[in-house]
Design an enzyme around this catalytic site. Sequence first.
Site, PDB file in Angstrom:
ATOM      1  N   LYS A 103      15.338   1.020   4.123  1.00  0.00           N
ATOM      2  CA  LYS A 103      14.612   1.350   2.832  1.00  0.00           C
ATOM      3  C   LYS A 103      14.709   2.866   2.960  1.00  0.00           C
ATOM      4  O   LYS A 103      14.881   3.489   1.733  1.00  0.00           O
ATOM      5  CB  LYS A 103      13.333   0.866   2.943  1.00  0.00           C
ATOM      6  CG  LYS A 103      12.344   1.227   1.981  1.00  0.00           C
ATOM      7  CD  LYS A 103      12.823   0.789   0.641  1.00  0.00           C
ATOM      8  CE  LYS A 103      11.845   1.628  -0.496  1.00  0.00           C
ATOM      9  NZ  LYS A 103      12.507   1.338  -1.853  1.00  0.00           N
ATOM     10  N   LEU A 112       0.750  -1.232   0.094  1.00  0.00           N
ATOM     11  CA  LEU A 112      -0.189  -0.118  -0.053  1.00  0.00           C
ATOM     12  C   LEU A 112       0.861   1.185   0.035  1.00  0.00           C
ATOM     13  O   LEU A 112       2.041   1.199   0.290  1.00  0.00           O
ATOM     14  CB  LEU A 112      -1.080  -0.220   1.481  1.00  0.00           C
ATOM     15  CG  LEU A 112      -1.893  -1.221   1.388  1.00  0.00           C
ATOM     16  CD1 LEU A 112      -2.556  -1.200   2.412  1.00  0.00           C
ATOM     17  CD2 LEU A 112      -2.916  -1.342   0.355  1.00  0.00           C
ATOM     18  N   PRO A 113       0.150   2.390  -0.218  1.00  0.00           N
ATOM     19  CA  PRO A 113       1.150   3.670  -0.348  1.00  0.00           C
ATOM     20  C   PRO A 113       1.760   3.982   0.801  1.00  0.00           C
ATOM     21  O   PRO A 113       3.163   4.250   0.637  1.00  0.00           O
ATOM     22  CB  PRO A 113       0.117   4.588  -0.779  1.00  0.00           C
ATOM     23  CG  PRO A 113      -0.932   3.783  -1.434  1.00  0.00           C
ATOM     24  CD  PRO A 113      -1.194   2.516  -0.758  1.00  0.00           C
ATOM     25  N   LYS A 124       6.738  11.201   0.328  1.00  0.00           N
ATOM     26  CA  LYS A 124       6.420  10.605   1.412  1.00  0.00           C
ATOM     27  C   LYS A 124       7.881   9.975   1.962  1.00  0.00           C
ATOM     28  O   LYS A 124       8.043  10.084   3.198  1.00  0.00           O
ATOM     29  CB  LYS A 124       5.657   9.349   1.187  1.00  0.00           C
ATOM     30  CG  LYS A 124       5.297   8.505   2.185  1.00  0.00           C
ATOM     31  CD  LYS A 124       4.838   7.223   1.798  1.00  0.00           C
ATOM     32  CE  LYS A 124       5.801   6.772   0.964  1.00  0.00           C
ATOM     33  NZ  LYS A 124       5.927   5.092   0.578  1.00  0.00           N
TER      34      LYS A 124
HETATM   35  P1  NAD Z   1       0.510   2.769  -6.272  1.00  0.00           P
HETATM   36  O1  NAD Z   1      -0.074   4.142  -5.661  1.00  0.00           O
HETATM   37  O2  NAD Z   1       0.807   2.509  -7.516  1.00  0.00           O
HETATM   38  O3  NAD Z   1      -0.354   1.670  -5.714  1.00  0.00           O
HETATM   39  C1  NAD Z   1      -1.014   1.335  -4.338  1.00  0.00           C
HETATM   40  C2  NAD Z   1      -2.178   0.571  -4.452  1.00  0.00           C
HETATM   41  O4  NAD Z   1      -2.878   0.536  -3.303  1.00  0.00           O
HETATM   42  C3  NAD Z   1      -3.342   1.344  -5.520  1.00  0.00           C
HETATM   43  O5  NAD Z   1      -3.856   0.254  -6.280  1.00  0.00           O
HETATM   44  C4  NAD Z   1      -4.443   1.524  -4.482  1.00  0.00           C
HETATM   45  O6  NAD Z   1      -5.788   1.405  -5.054  1.00  0.00           O
HETATM   46  C5  NAD Z   1      -4.257   0.203  -3.370  1.00  0.00           C
HETATM   47  N1  NAD Z   1      -5.012   0.786  -2.021  1.00  0.00           N
HETATM   48  C6  NAD Z   1      -4.844   1.855  -1.456  1.00  0.00           C
HETATM   49  N2  NAD Z   1      -5.547   1.697  -0.225  1.00  0.00           N
HETATM   50  C7  NAD Z   1      -5.965   0.461  -0.162  1.00  0.00           C
HETATM   51  C8  NAD Z   1      -6.740  -0.502   0.650  1.00  0.00           C
HETATM   52  N3  NAD Z   1      -7.114   0.130   1.996  1.00  0.00           N
HETATM   53  N4  NAD Z   1      -7.254  -1.582   0.458  1.00  0.00           N
HETATM   54  C9  NAD Z   1      -6.923  -2.123  -0.779  1.00  0.00           C
HETATM   55  N5  NAD Z   1      -5.704  -1.347  -1.734  1.00  0.00           N
HETATM   56  C10 NAD Z   1      -5.619  -0.343  -1.398  1.00  0.00           C
HETATM   57  O7  NAD Z   1       1.916   2.517  -5.344  1.00  0.00           O
HETATM   58  P2  NAD Z   1       3.117   1.709  -5.772  1.00  0.00           P
HETATM   59  O8  NAD Z   1       4.140   2.326  -6.436  1.00  0.00           O
HETATM   60  O9  NAD Z   1       2.658   0.373  -6.034  1.00  0.00           O
HETATM   61  O10 NAD Z   1       3.754   1.695  -4.454  1.00  0.00           O
HETATM   62  C11 NAD Z   1       3.434   0.874  -3.185  1.00  0.00           C
HETATM   63  C12 NAD Z   1       4.357   0.798  -2.151  1.00  0.00           C
HETATM   64  O11 NAD Z   1       5.645   0.749  -2.570  1.00  0.00           O
HETATM   65  C13 NAD Z   1       4.663   2.255  -1.531  1.00  0.00           C
HETATM   66  O12 NAD Z   1       4.763   2.468  -0.087  1.00  0.00           O
HETATM   67  C14 NAD Z   1       5.914   2.607  -2.390  1.00  0.00           C
HETATM   68  O13 NAD Z   1       6.520   3.931  -1.430  1.00  0.00           O
HETATM   69  C15 NAD Z   1       6.556   1.632  -2.324  1.00  0.00           C
HETATM   70  N6  NAD Z   1       7.590   1.441  -3.584  1.00  0.00           N
HETATM   71  C16 NAD Z   1       7.481   1.867  -4.621  1.00  0.00           C
HETATM   72  C17 NAD Z   1       8.197   1.739  -5.705  1.00  0.00           C
HETATM   73  C18 NAD Z   1       8.082   2.156  -7.220  1.00  0.00           C
HETATM   74  O14 NAD Z   1       8.715   2.153  -7.960  1.00  0.00           O
HETATM   75  N7  NAD Z   1       6.603   2.470  -7.806  1.00  0.00           N
HETATM   76  C19 NAD Z   1       9.444   0.996  -5.645  1.00  0.00           C
HETATM   77  C20 NAD Z   1       9.778   0.612  -4.210  1.00  0.00           C
HETATM   78  C21 NAD Z   1       8.735   0.778  -3.065  1.00  0.00           C
END
Ligand code: NAD
Length: 299
Positions: free
Chosen positions: A174, A68-69, A249
């Site tokens: 991280k 999740l975010p 964030k």
């Molecule tokens: P994103 O915003 O693409 O995806 C988050 C998903 O969570 C969305 O599909 C949203 O609908 C869902 N969501 C939110 N609240 C919810 C809930 N209560 N129940 C069910 N689903 C819910 O984000 P992302 O890029 O996939 O990143 C996710 C995590 O990974 C973050 O913490 C981010 O910092 C970390 N991260 C991202 C990357 C990257 O390159 N994108 C790399 C490493 C780490």
Amino acid sequence: MSHQPKIAFIGLGNMGAPMALNLLKADYQLTVFDLSASALKTLTDAGAKAASDAQAAVQSANIVISMLPASRHVESLYLGDTGILPHIADGALIIDCSTIAPQSAQKVAQAAAARGLAMIDAPVSGGTAGAAAGTLSFIVGGSAANLERARPLLAAMGKNIFHAGDNGAGQTAKICNNMLLGILMAGTAEALALGVANGLDPKVLSDIMSKSSGRNWALELYNPYPGVMDNVPASRGYTGGFGTDLMLKDLGLATGAALGSNASIPLGEAVRNLYAIHSKAGAGGLDFSSILNLLKPAA
Ligand code: NAD
């Protein structure tokens, strides 16, 4: 034949979807949930079972994975009146892969332990390309025994698995990594913008710096200048990568960690301010490499 553990996977965004797809490819049974119907469809099209809500998703799971975010999403998923902890089967293992505050990770792990559930924090590094290729690095906080339980699943989604320490330590490591990534991305964008403003071709300059002392991950694998590299967000309108608001964030988490420990992070703070300005200017949903737009001269 399917592997034994039943997995609930919650959060199927830019990272969660390709990670969950790799578990399906490795023949695990998956029940998935996301607030977004289109995110769910990507997984059901590939053979996962969709649940109507998070509580239903975890009901018969031995393993719960969340991606999740931010802290508030993770805390509200697991804790509180509508949280899923009471609905998870005794003895199950929770793997939270989101990047969140170490204190949030510890709070949820303690609540899970009070319910007889094991938990590790396992934030990832490697970006959406690493998630799709199954080459992520997992940075784990929690007991060695719980990491060993999680290892086969993590190995189906990633290549490197690190044990940073107890619950929350994965998040701390991280956060340090992503602060450095933010600094490297902003610095790389600044150098490329300076070169182009002075008549250089961004690809030629990138080739030169990639073989010189300025080389770094942002330059070589995630180049922020459009057209320099294929298959990076800069070459597809800064979509489908790591969002500016997610980087903001993480830099805020670094600030929190610095305040809590009296550490000095002058570069991390400068970059957090750059990303805050960039987000406020409307780029929050674009990939974080779009910081180039803030730094390059107006056309
Ligand atoms: P994103 O915003 O693409 O995806 C988050 C998903 O969570 C969305 O599909 C949203 O609908 C869902 N969501 C939110 N609240 C919810 C809930 N209560 N129940 C069910 N689903 C819910 O984000 P992302 O890029 O996939 O990143 C996710 C995590 O990974 C973050 O913490 C981010 O910092 C970390 N991260 C991202 C990357 C990257 O390159 N994108 C790399 C490493 C780490």
